[in-house]
Enzyme design. Structure first.
Site, short mmCIF file in Angstrom:
data_model
loop_
_atom_site.label_atom_id
_atom_site.label_comp_id
_atom_site.label_asym_id
_atom_site.label_seq_id
_atom_site.Cartn_x
_atom_site.Cartn_y
_atom_site.Cartn_z
N ARG A 179 13.06 -12.23 1.64
CA ARG A 179 13.73 -11.23 2.47
C ARG A 179 13.10 -11.21 3.86
O ARG A 179 11.89 -11.41 4.00
CB ARG A 179 13.61 -9.83 1.85
CG ARG A 179 14.22 -9.72 0.46
CD ARG A 179 14.24 -8.27 0.02
NE ARG A 179 12.90 -7.70 -0.05
CZ ARG A 179 12.25 -7.46 -1.18
NH1 ARG A 179 12.80 -7.77 -2.34
NH2 ARG A 179 11.04 -6.93 -1.16
N ARG B 76 4.65 -2.94 6.87
CA ARG B 76 3.62 -3.11 5.85
C ARG B 76 3.98 -4.20 4.84
O ARG B 76 3.11 -4.94 4.37
CB ARG B 76 3.40 -1.79 5.12
CG ARG B 76 2.34 -1.82 4.04
CD ARG B 76 2.55 -0.67 3.07
NE ARG B 76 3.85 -0.75 2.41
CZ ARG B 76 4.42 0.26 1.77
NH1 ARG B 76 3.83 1.43 1.71
NH2 ARG B 76 5.61 0.11 1.19
N TYR C 263 20.10 -1.25 11.27
CA TYR C 263 19.86 -1.49 9.84
C TYR C 263 19.06 -0.32 9.25
O TYR C 263 19.40 0.21 8.18
CB TYR C 263 19.10 -2.80 9.64
CG TYR C 263 18.61 -2.97 8.22
CD1 TYR C 263 19.49 -3.33 7.20
CD2 TYR C 263 17.28 -2.73 7.88
CE1 TYR C 263 19.06 -3.45 5.88
CE2 TYR C 263 16.84 -2.85 6.57
CZ TYR C 263 17.73 -3.22 5.58
OH TYR C 263 17.31 -3.32 4.28
N PHE D 24 8.16 18.68 1.54
CA PHE D 24 9.02 17.55 1.19
C PHE D 24 9.14 16.57 2.36
O PHE D 24 9.11 15.35 2.16
CB PHE D 24 10.40 18.09 0.80
CG PHE D 24 11.41 17.05 0.39
CD1 PHE D 24 11.55 16.68 -0.93
CD2 PHE D 24 12.24 16.47 1.33
CE1 PHE D 24 12.50 15.73 -1.31
CE2 PHE D 24 13.19 15.53 0.97
CZ PHE D 24 13.31 15.16 -0.36
#
Length: 418
Positions: A229, A219, A172, A289
């Protein structure tokens, strides 16, 4: 005054908040001139700001044409995600849309006007996004289309399927984040700002995404529960409770924390790959980044480890701490020192009775071996006393001003938190 007390307990945060506000932010979030862009790209960057100001700031820091490719990549995946999230779209419509979404990139008139999601403008004006996609170099188009296709198929697979095994958890996370890491890595290599190996080593790129996604899932336990969910793998939580929601009950807090610690230990296994991946990067804008979200993630896991508050509210790193990480994580030695610092913090909190304690110690030993201090940032918090004294005095005089630090700063910090 509580805010001031918190800052005074962490003087390095005050120093870096001031340094960031007084110009340091320009090194990590420079702005581009909108007048230098064509009409379509200006519209795309406007949508980028509307859907995620934090990502807009990060993307604008990238060099050259890469920033436009990553901007379009983000918007395409945002449009795909909007379809996936929209509960008003029936499954018999949604599943084919997810499977075929990549083909809409080459259909100039395709748009979807029936979404009820807040980000629906990226579907309603998809022709502008797809036009700018087709204006990109073919090498960028191929990457974005391929990742969009694979992600759409993966999203469709998990629409009615819960995450049961740890293998499915990895699968997932691969679909929703690992593929993003792989796609970005291929874009970095295609831009020639990075070596081809960065785009070819999909295992390391996948780990970059999995580390961030698992941190968010860990978290966000309580928030996800409140919204119905479930992303924690049943294979793990079923050893500690009959239902995942039971972990939030006060009487189950000890078992809940043990489950939490096991999942954090699982996530830490990606850190060696993260260090190896970052060590290959050459371009400064690409390094920033990639590195900033990773150090935010390790700091978040350290804050969550063995922490009952995960099941009672929101656990976040301090804003000043986040700014410090952004300012520091600009080279591989600094990142190694940061990783070392936070795994040491976790190590100090390992309960001897925790079922995962041995596994946690083993992975921390592996991370230590890769990130032993020795670079210039190993003692990064040892600022000159006079700097700290001045910073603390200035904070005491102007703490209210600092508490309303610019929106741009808040948004960029949230890029790491989210």
């Amino acid at each position: 005054m509580e805010l001031l007390k918190k800052w005074l307990g962490h003087p390095e945060d005050i120093y870096n908040l001031l340094r960031f506000k007084m110009g340091g932010y320009r090194t990590v979030m420079p702005r581009i001139d909108p007048d230098s862009l064509g009409r379509g790209l200006r519209t795309c960057y406007r949508y980028l700001n509307q859907t995620s100001r934090s990502f807009a700031a990060v993307i604008q820091a990238l060099d050259g044409e890469l920033r436009h490719a990553v901007c379009i990549f983000y918007l395409v995946l945002r449009a795909l995600d909007t379809v996936e999230d929209d509960m008003s779209i029936s499954l018999d419509v949604k599943v084919p849309m997810l499977h075929e979404f990549h083909s809409y990139l080459y259909q100039p008139e395709w748009r979807y006007m029936e979404s009820k999601e807040k980000d629906r403008q990226v579907l309603e004006d998809f022709p502008t996004i797809s036009m700018e996609f087709r204006n990109l170099s073919k090498v960028y188009q191929e990457v974005i289309s391929d990742i969009c296709h694979k992600m759409g198929v993966g999203m469709a697979e998990f629409l009615e399927k819960k995450v049961d095994s740890q293998h499915e958890w990895d699968r997932y996370c691969h679909y929703v984040a690992g593929l993003v890491g792989i796609g970005l890595s291929r874009l970095f290599a295609a831009s020639e700002l990075e070596d081809p190996i960065v785009g070819q080593d999909t295992e390391l790129a996948n780990s970059m995404g999995l580390f961030l996604q698992k941190t968010n899932i860990i978290r966000d336990y309580l928030e996800d529960q409140m919204e119905g969910r479930e992303f924690w793998p049943k294979e793990v939580w079923s050893r500690y409770a009959k239902k995942l929601s039971d972990l939030a009950k006060p009487e189950n807090i000890d078992m809940a924390v043990q489950c939490l610690n096991e999942l954090i230990t699982n996530a830490l296994h990606h850190v060696p790959d993260v260090i190896t991946y970052l060590s290959r990067l050459k371009n400064q804008s690409v390094f920033n980044f990639c590195a900033i979200p990773q150090v935010m993630a390790i700091a978040t896991l350290a804050a969550c480890y063995n922490n009952k508050q995960v099941f009672r509210g929101v656990v976040k790193i301090r804003k000043g701490q986040a700014v410090t990480l952004m300012m520091d994580a600009t080279n591989i030695q600094a990142v190694k020192a940061i990783m070392y610092q936070y795994v040491e913090e976790i190590y100090q909190k390992i309960p001897s009775t925790d079922p995962s304690s041995n596994k946690t110690q083993q992975i921390i030993a592996s991370i230590r071996a890769m990130s032993l201090p020795g670079g210039p940032m190993a003692s990064r918090h040892h600022y000159s006393p006079i700097y700290l004294s001045c910073a603390m005095l200035l904070a005491a005089l102007s703490w209210q001003y600092l508490s309303t630090i610019s929106k741009a700063t808040e948004d960029y910090v949230q890029a790491g938190e989210n």
